[in-house]
Design an enzyme around this catalytic site. Sequence first.
Site, PDB file in Angstrom:
ATOM      1  N   LYS A 178       0.831  -1.211   0.000  1.00 25.85           N
ATOM      2  CA  LYS A 178       0.000   0.000   0.000  1.00 25.85           C
ATOM      3  C   LYS A 178       0.869   1.266   0.000  1.00 25.85           C
ATOM      4  CE  LYS A 178      -2.997   3.076   0.630  1.00 25.85           C
ATOM      5  NZ  LYS A 178      -4.379   3.370   0.497  1.00 25.85           N
TER       6      LYS A 178
ATOM      7  N   CYS B  94      -2.993  11.016   1.563  1.00 25.31           N
ATOM      8  CA  CYS B  94      -2.365   9.723   1.268  1.00 25.31           C
ATOM      9  C   CYS B  94      -1.012   9.900   0.597  1.00 25.31           C
ATOM     10  CB  CYS B  94      -3.263   8.907   0.339  1.00 25.31           C
ATOM     11  SG  CYS B  94      -4.929   8.790   0.976  1.00 25.31           S
TER      12      CYS B  94
HETATM   13  N1  SAJ Z   1      -1.540  15.121  -8.751  1.00 25.40           N
HETATM   14  C1  SAJ Z   1      -0.676  15.818  -9.595  1.00 25.40           C
HETATM   15  N2  SAJ Z   1      -0.411  15.299 -10.826  1.00 25.40           N
HETATM   16  C2  SAJ Z   1      -0.961  14.116 -11.251  1.00 25.40           C
HETATM   17  C3  SAJ Z   1      -1.833  13.417 -10.384  1.00 25.40           C
HETATM   18  C4  SAJ Z   1      -2.094  13.942  -9.130  1.00 25.40           C
HETATM   19  O1  SAJ Z   1      -0.144  16.877  -9.259  1.00 25.40           O
HETATM   20  O2  SAJ Z   1      -0.690  13.728 -12.387  1.00 25.40           O
HETATM   21  C5  SAJ Z   1      -1.854  15.668  -7.397  1.00 25.40           C
HETATM   22  C6  SAJ Z   1      -3.339  15.908  -7.188  1.00 25.40           C
HETATM   23  O3  SAJ Z   1      -3.765  17.118  -7.722  1.00 25.40           O
HETATM   24  C7  SAJ Z   1      -3.447  15.837  -5.676  1.00 25.40           C
HETATM   25  C8  SAJ Z   1      -2.400  14.782  -5.305  1.00 25.40           C
HETATM   26  O4  SAJ Z   1      -1.528  14.695  -6.421  1.00 25.40           O
HETATM   27  O5  SAJ Z   1      -3.103  17.063  -5.071  1.00 25.40           O
HETATM   28  C9  SAJ Z   1      -2.944  13.418  -4.963  1.00 25.40           C
HETATM   29  O6  SAJ Z   1      -4.044  13.103  -5.782  1.00 25.40           O
HETATM   30  P1  SAJ Z   1      -4.314  11.677  -6.438  1.00 25.40           P
HETATM   31  O7  SAJ Z   1      -5.538  11.787  -7.250  1.00 25.40           O
HETATM   32  O8  SAJ Z   1      -3.113  11.198  -7.141  1.00 25.40           O
HETATM   33  O9  SAJ Z   1      -4.448  10.694  -5.193  1.00 25.40           O
HETATM   34  P2  SAJ Z   1      -5.413  10.574  -3.898  1.00 25.40           P
HETATM   35  O10 SAJ Z   1      -4.631  11.051  -2.713  1.00 25.40           O
HETATM   36  O11 SAJ Z   1      -6.749  11.168  -4.122  1.00 25.40           O
HETATM   37  O12 SAJ Z   1      -5.583   8.963  -3.814  1.00 25.40           O
HETATM   38  C10 SAJ Z   1      -4.447   8.111  -3.717  1.00 25.40           C
HETATM   39  C11 SAJ Z   1      -4.580   6.972  -4.731  1.00 25.40           C
HETATM   40  N3  SAJ Z   1      -3.336   6.215  -4.837  1.00 25.40           N
HETATM   41  C12 SAJ Z   1      -2.792   5.939  -6.025  1.00 25.40           C
HETATM   42  O13 SAJ Z   1      -3.240   6.316  -7.091  1.00 25.40           O
HETATM   43  C13 SAJ Z   1      -1.544   5.099  -6.001  1.00 25.40           C
HETATM   44  C14 SAJ Z   1      -5.708   6.042  -4.289  1.00 25.40           C
HETATM   45  O14 SAJ Z   1      -5.767   4.895  -5.133  1.00 25.40           O
HETATM   46  C15 SAJ Z   1      -5.482   5.602  -2.844  1.00 25.40           C
HETATM   47  O15 SAJ Z   1      -6.565   4.808  -2.396  1.00 25.40           O
HETATM   48  C16 SAJ Z   1      -5.411   6.829  -1.980  1.00 25.40           C
HETATM   49  O16 SAJ Z   1      -4.319   7.636  -2.410  1.00 25.40           O
HETATM   50  C17 SAJ Z   1      -5.200   6.375  -0.531  1.00 25.40           C
HETATM   51  O17 SAJ Z   1      -6.179   6.377   0.227  1.00 25.40           O
HETATM   52  O18 SAJ Z   1      -4.094   5.948  -0.186  1.00 25.40           O
END
Ligand code: SAJ
Length: 402
Positions: A197, A251
Site C-alpha cells: 500500500k 495519502c
Molecule cells: N496530482 C498531480 N499530478 C498528477 C496526479 C495527481 O499533481 O498527475 C496531485 C493531485 O492534484 C493531488 C495529489 O496529487 O493534489 C494526490 O491526488 P491523487 O488523485 O493522485 O491521489 P489521492 O490522494 O486522491 O488517492 C491516492 C490513490 N493512490 C494511487 O493512485 C496510487 C488512491 O488509489 C489511494 O486509495 C489513496 O491515495 C489512498 O487512500 O491511499
Amino acid sequence: MPTINVIGMGYIGLPTSLMFANAGCNVIGTDSKSETVERLTAGQMTFDEPGLKAVYAQALAAGITFSTTYQKAEIYIIAVPTPYQKDTKQVDISFLTAAVGSVLDVCDDHSLIIVESTVAPGTIDTFIRPMIGAREIQIAHAPERIIPGRMVFELLHNSRVVGADTPEIAEQVKKLYSSFCTGDIVKTSIRTAELSKVAENTFRDVNIAYANELARICYEADLDVYELIRIANMHPRVNILQPGPGVGGHCIPVDPWFLVGNYPETVEVTSAARRVNDGQPAWILKRLRNIMDVQGIKSLSRVGFYGLTYKENVDDTRDSPTLQLLSLLADESADVVTYDPYVPCGLTPRQAESLDEFLESVELVVIMVGHDEIRANLGKLAGKAVFDTRAIVGAESNVVGL
Ligand code: SAJ
C-alpha cells in the site's frame, strides 16, 4: 452473512460499510463522533462523493445501523485515520491502537479483525499483535485503494490485496470482500500487504515529483512541459504523470514518510520526491510574483486563487496545494481572494461565494484546481490575466502555464 462492525465512518469506512450492507451483511458502523452517527442515522450523508448517496439509501433500506459504541460482531473492520505529525513526520497510530483496544474489550474469541487503515510497514507486528497477546483472535490487513471522486466505482471494481497469517484466513477475507468487489483479490502476508500500500502511493508521489521537476526544467529551458510529457508518453513504456501546484490529500504526501521513517538510511528517491512536491507551492509562488511583476500587479489583493481542495471535483481540502501556498504567505494571505465551489466560506479570510463574485474582485486568476465548474466557464476568464497551474485553459494570450 456475517455481522460486521466497521470502525471509523470516514472517507473509507463509510463507503465500505455501505457496500457490505448492500451485499447482505449485517453491518453496524461505529464512529466516536456522535454528530457523525446522528447524521448518518437521520439519513444525512456526511460528505459528498459521486454516486454514494444512492448506495447509502440502499444500505439504510438494507438495515445498516450506526453507533458511537463498539458492537459484538464476528468481524471488525478498522478504517480509522493514521495521520502523521507534520513537523516530525512521525505516524500517529493512536486512533488505530485505541480502536483495536476497544474491539478487544467487546469481541469474543475467534473474532477476526481486519485493518484497512494505511499503516507503516511492520505496524501490525510491532503494535497490534502484542495487544492481542495470547487471545484466539485473527488479524488481517486489507488496505483500500479507492480514489476520492471515483470511490463507488473503484470499491466495486479495483483489485485488492489481503494480508493474513494463514491461507485459510486470507481466503476467508477474500470471500468476504468478493461479496461486493469484482476485482482480483490477491492473498499475501500481512507485512507484504502493509508495504504494498505504501509503495503504491510512493510510486505516484515519485512520478508526480518527476513531472514537477520537468516543469521546472522546461520553464528554465523555455519549453512546453505538457508537450514534452505528451511526446515522452508516446513511448510504449513511459507514463509520466502531470505537473501541478503541489501534492495534497491525506495519502500521497503522507505515505512516503512511512518509508522515510522506517528506512532512513536506505531511502533516497522517496525523500527527494517528497522534497520536490513539498517545494512545489513555493515554486508556484515564485512564478506568481514574477507574473505579477510582468502584469504590473503590485498587491496580492488583486490576485484570486481558484480552488481550495486538494484536487478536482472533491470537497476535501486536507493539505491542499492552495492551503500550503497560503501558509507560505504569512500576513499577506489575508489579502488573497479565494473561491471554491465545493468549500463553504470561512476557510480563508477573503473567500468569494460565487464564481462571478470571485472574478469581479480580481485581476489575476491562479487556477489551482481544475474543477468541472471552471472548465465549463472558461469564457468568464476573458479580460483577466490567468496563471493556469492545471493546464485546463489552453494557449490563450492572457494565460501563463507552468
Ligand atoms: N496530482 C498531480 N499530478 C498528477 C496526479 C495527481 O499533481 O498527475 C496531485 C493531485 O492534484 C493531488 C495529489 O496529487 O493534489 C494526490 O491526488 P491523487 O488523485 O493522485 O491521489 P489521492 O490522494 O486522491 O488517492 C491516492 C490513490 N493512490 C494511487 O493512485 C496510487 C488512491 O488509489 C489511494 O486509495 C489513496 O491515495 C489512498 O487512500 O491511499
